[in-house]
Scaffold this motif. Structure first.
Motif, PDB file in Angstrom:
ATOM      1  N   ALA A  15       0.867  -1.219   0.056  1.00  0.00           N
ATOM      2  CA  ALA A  15      -0.077  -0.003  -0.105  1.00  0.00           C
ATOM      3  C   ALA A  15       0.745   1.217   0.023  1.00  0.00           C
ATOM      4  O   ALA A  15       0.615   2.260  -0.687  1.00  0.00           O
ATOM      5  CB  ALA A  15      -0.938   0.013   1.115  1.00  0.00           C
ATOM      6  N   LEU A  16       2.073   1.226   0.762  1.00  0.00           N
ATOM      7  CA  LEU A  16       2.763   2.436   0.995  1.00  0.00           C
ATOM      8  C   LEU A  16       3.637   2.710  -0.511  1.00  0.00           C
ATOM      9  O   LEU A  16       3.887   3.780  -0.938  1.00  0.00           O
ATOM     10  CB  LEU A  16       3.649   2.223   1.884  1.00  0.00           C
ATOM     11  CG  LEU A  16       3.326   2.603   3.248  1.00  0.00           C
ATOM     12  CD1 LEU A  16       4.221   2.198   4.500  1.00  0.00           C
ATOM     13  CD2 LEU A  16       2.291   3.705   3.676  1.00  0.00           C
ATOM     14  N   ALA A  17       3.836   1.595  -1.109  1.00  0.00           N
ATOM     15  CA  ALA A  17       4.826   1.707  -2.352  1.00  0.00           C
ATOM     16  C   ALA A  17       3.804   2.020  -3.716  1.00  0.00           C
ATOM     17  O   ALA A  17       4.291   2.413  -4.638  1.00  0.00           O
ATOM     18  CB  ALA A  17       5.438   0.445  -2.587  1.00  0.00           C
ATOM     19  N   ALA A  34       4.466   4.732  -6.902  1.00  0.00           N
ATOM     20  CA  ALA A  34       4.385   3.911  -8.247  1.00  0.00           C
ATOM     21  C   ALA A  34       3.388   4.345  -9.171  1.00  0.00           C
ATOM     22  O   ALA A  34       3.710   4.490 -10.357  1.00  0.00           O
ATOM     23  CB  ALA A  34       4.191   2.299  -7.914  1.00  0.00           C
ATOM     24  N   MET A  35       2.252   4.811  -8.603  1.00  0.00           N
ATOM     25  CA  MET A  35       1.277   5.496  -9.343  1.00  0.00           C
ATOM     26  C   MET A  35       1.799   6.885 -10.042  1.00  0.00           C
ATOM     27  O   MET A  35       1.390   7.296 -11.102  1.00  0.00           O
ATOM     28  CB  MET A  35       0.125   5.516  -8.635  1.00  0.00           C
ATOM     29  CG  MET A  35      -1.225   6.022  -9.428  1.00  0.00           C
ATOM     30  SD  MET A  35      -2.555   6.765  -8.440  1.00  0.00           S
ATOM     31  CE  MET A  35      -2.055   7.919  -7.371  1.00  0.00           C
ATOM     32  N   ARG A  36       2.341   7.693  -8.994  1.00  0.00           N
ATOM     33  CA  ARG A  36       2.677   8.976  -9.598  1.00  0.00           C
ATOM     34  C   ARG A  36       4.069   8.774 -10.635  1.00  0.00           C
ATOM     35  O   ARG A  36       3.678   9.607 -11.511  1.00  0.00           O
ATOM     36  CB  ARG A  36       3.270   9.814  -8.400  1.00  0.00           C
ATOM     37  CG  ARG A  36       2.257  10.146  -7.535  1.00  0.00           C
ATOM     38  CD  ARG A  36       2.899  11.087  -6.216  1.00  0.00           C
ATOM     39  NE  ARG A  36       1.786  11.255  -5.553  1.00  0.00           N
ATOM     40  CZ  ARG A  36       1.570  11.762  -3.843  1.00  0.00           C
ATOM     41  NH1 ARG A  36       2.935  11.840  -3.576  1.00  0.00           N
ATOM     42  NH2 ARG A  36       0.723  11.686  -3.269  1.00  0.00           N
TER      43      ARG A  36
END
Length: 51
Positions: free
Chosen positions: A34-36, A40-42
């Motif tokens: 969840a934190l990564a 990654a989306m950005r």
């Protein structure tokens, strides 16, 4: 998916962890994912520069 079924038995039986410690250990993977996921989306939404 088998890790989610067998993992707690391994953590409790073979490693001797209590239920709370085994649960926290099993929760580390989803928390890291969840934190990564946000960075990654950005990164995936950034426009690429033309060559």
């Amino acid at each position: 998916m088998a890790t989610l079924v067998v993992g707690p038995f391994y953590l409790r039986g073979a490693l001797g962890l209590d239920a709370a410690s085994a649960g926290l250990t099993m929760a580390c993977g989803p928390v890291v994912a969840a934190l990564a996921g946000v960075p990654a989306m950005r990164c995936s939404r950034r426009p690429t520069t033309p060559p």
